[in-house]
Write a protein that holds these residues in place. Sequence first.
Motif, PDB file in Angstrom:
ATOM      1  N   ARG A  83       3.261 -12.531  31.422  1.00  0.00           N
ATOM      2  CA  ARG A  83       2.588 -13.512  30.563  1.00  0.00           C
ATOM      3  C   ARG A  83       1.908 -13.016  29.356  1.00  0.00           C
ATOM      4  N   ASP A  84       0.896 -12.273  29.516  1.00  0.00           N
ATOM      5  CA  ASP A  84       0.096 -11.781  28.459  1.00  0.00           C
ATOM      6  C   ASP A  84       0.859 -11.027  27.523  1.00  0.00           C
ATOM      7  N   ALA A  85       1.983 -10.314  27.921  1.00  0.00           N
ATOM      8  CA  ALA A  85       2.616  -9.245  26.889  1.00  0.00           C
ATOM      9  C   ALA A  85       3.450 -10.271  26.126  1.00  0.00           C
ATOM     10  N   THR A  86       3.943 -11.196  26.752  1.00  0.00           N
ATOM     11  CA  THR A  86       4.902 -12.087  25.628  1.00  0.00           C
ATOM     12  C   THR A  86       4.346 -13.347  25.111  1.00  0.00           C
ATOM     13  N   ASP A  87       3.146 -13.521  25.527  1.00  0.00           N
ATOM     14  CA  ASP A  87       2.346 -14.880  24.923  1.00  0.00           C
ATOM     15  C   ASP A  87       2.886 -16.148  25.611  1.00  0.00           C
ATOM     16  N   ALA A  88       3.457 -15.867  26.743  1.00  0.00           N
ATOM     17  CA  ALA A  88       4.110 -17.264  27.372  1.00  0.00           C
ATOM     18  C   ALA A  88       2.864 -18.124  27.967  1.00  0.00           C
ATOM     19  N   PHE A  89       3.411 -19.263  28.195  1.00  0.00           N
ATOM     20  CA  PHE A  89       2.179 -20.238  28.902  1.00  0.00           C
ATOM     21  C   PHE A  89       2.613 -20.085  30.536  1.00  0.00           C
ATOM     22  N   ALA A  90       3.796 -19.787  30.787  1.00  0.00           N
ATOM     23  CA  ALA A  90       4.189 -19.912  32.102  1.00  0.00           C
ATOM     24  C   ALA A  90       5.218 -18.629  32.461  1.00  0.00           C
ATOM     25  N   VAL A  91       4.945 -18.280  33.673  1.00  0.00           N
ATOM     26  CA  VAL A  91       6.074 -17.194  34.215  1.00  0.00           C
ATOM     27  C   VAL A  91       6.367 -17.813  35.614  1.00  0.00           C
ATOM     28  N   ARG A  92       7.723 -18.036  35.817  1.00  0.00           N
ATOM     29  CA  ARG A  92       8.222 -18.716  37.038  1.00  0.00           C
ATOM     30  C   ARG A  92       9.200 -17.950  37.743  1.00  0.00           C
ATOM     31  N   LEU A  93       9.337 -17.966  39.040  1.00  0.00           N
ATOM     32  CA  LEU A  93      10.288 -17.374  40.079  1.00  0.00           C
ATOM     33  C   LEU A  93      11.159 -18.507  40.761  1.00  0.00           C
ATOM     34  N   HIS A  94      12.391 -18.706  40.416  1.00  0.00           N
ATOM     35  CA  HIS A  94      12.948 -19.584  41.066  1.00  0.00           C
ATOM     36  C   HIS A  94      14.058 -19.321  42.087  1.00  0.00           C
ATOM     37  N   GLN A  95      14.367 -19.858  43.097  1.00  0.00           N
ATOM     38  CA  GLN A  95      15.460 -19.779  44.138  1.00  0.00           C
ATOM     39  C   GLN A  95      16.318 -21.008  44.061  1.00  0.00           C
ATOM     40  N   VAL A 193      19.745 -13.435  43.762  1.00  0.00           N
ATOM     41  CA  VAL A 193      18.712 -14.089  44.622  1.00  0.00           C
ATOM     42  C   VAL A 193      17.605 -15.017  44.174  1.00  0.00           C
ATOM     43  N   ALA A 194      17.561 -14.814  42.833  1.00  0.00           N
ATOM     44  CA  ALA A 194      16.123 -15.313  42.331  1.00  0.00           C
ATOM     45  C   ALA A 194      16.488 -15.417  40.667  1.00  0.00           C
ATOM     46  N   VAL A 195      15.585 -16.224  39.794  1.00  0.00           N
ATOM     47  CA  VAL A 195      15.937 -16.281  38.727  1.00  0.00           C
ATOM     48  C   VAL A 195      14.481 -16.225  37.905  1.00  0.00           C
ATOM     49  N   LEU A 196      14.110 -15.217  37.324  1.00  0.00           N
ATOM     50  CA  LEU A 196      12.675 -15.008  36.563  1.00  0.00           C
ATOM     51  C   LEU A 196      12.579 -15.683  35.374  1.00  0.00           C
ATOM     52  N   GLU A 197      11.650 -16.628  34.976  1.00  0.00           N
ATOM     53  CA  GLU A 197      11.875 -17.194  33.516  1.00  0.00           C
ATOM     54  C   GLU A 197      10.170 -16.997  33.197  1.00  0.00           C
ATOM     55  N   ILE A 198      10.399 -17.102  31.574  1.00  0.00           N
ATOM     56  CA  ILE A 198       9.086 -17.278  30.841  1.00  0.00           C
ATOM     57  C   ILE A 198       9.298 -18.452  30.023  1.00  0.00           C
ATOM     58  N   SER A 199       8.188 -19.231  29.763  1.00  0.00           N
ATOM     59  CA  SER A 199       8.277 -20.312  28.862  1.00  0.00           C
ATOM     60  C   SER A 199       6.877 -20.254  28.014  1.00  0.00           C
ATOM     61  N   GLY A 200       7.079 -20.766  26.816  1.00  0.00           N
ATOM     62  CA  GLY A 200       5.829 -20.928  25.942  1.00  0.00           C
ATOM     63  C   GLY A 200       6.471 -21.511  24.514  1.00  0.00           C
ATOM     64  N   PRO A 201       5.437 -21.709  23.807  1.00  0.00           N
ATOM     65  CA  PRO A 201       5.672 -22.291  22.475  1.00  0.00           C
ATOM     66  C   PRO A 201       6.682 -21.266  21.649  1.00  0.00           C
TER      67      PRO A 201
END
Length: 259
Positions: A83-95, A193-201
């Motif tokens: 999160r910090d390296a990308t300046d994302a607001f959120a890091v999520r793991l989905h199944q 088995v899962a998807v890793l996601e980052i999101s932000g402005p």
Amino acid sequence: MLEKASAILDVIERGPASSAEIAQATGISRGTTFRLVRDMARLGLVARDGDRITLGPRIPQLAAAGNSVPVAHSWAEKLAALRDATDAFAVRLHQLHSPATRVCVAEILDLHAPQRSQLGMPEPLRADPVTLTFLTWQSKSNRPGAQVPAAVPYRDDTLTRTRRRGWAQGFTGPDHCVAIVAAPVLDRRKRVVAVLEISGPVAALSTTPGRTHGRSLIAVASESDVISECLYRRGAAVPGAPAQTVSSLHLLTTTRRTG
């Protein structure tokens, strides 16, 4: 009342439902269902998304508190570092929660993020980078398009390009101001088995977020020993990963590191 409330939670655990659908599934009268849902929403046990009822934010918070999860776990540090390296607001793991729904099983939010928590709330598969990533890699035969639901408008060539790049990107929000990048977490047989996601402005993630941050996302998604700590699949770790299990959902909301 507690038994009825539990029955309501049993229904929406399988996916969002309207009050009428909950009443029909539980056998509880519509009036009682409406009153219980209203009271449960006030307590944070359920939440409303239009006319649909979903699990509320209090459920994953209770699960995490019950397991006394320390914030210093390596998975938390890795996802917070991403999160910090990308300046994302959120890091999520989905199944995948069912063939038609998915659920966020781990989440790192910036303290000032405008986004609400998605943790533990099953959501229908919709046309976005997370769903695209699931669909691209989910086929056991690794043939793009083999299991694409008709409701999701992705063609084989889109899945092929996504597989070649290794990540998916997209934009959402008013004027597409929020950027999203997603990458698959694969087992040793290359099944998702899962998807890793980052999101932000977009201002932070750029107008080409996949090219900018895709490799960083893939690197973290490839660390199965870290990801297996996050995954919640009835206590089972990632297939083929080290024998670690976690039996609860996890949420960490922290301030961004400085310096």
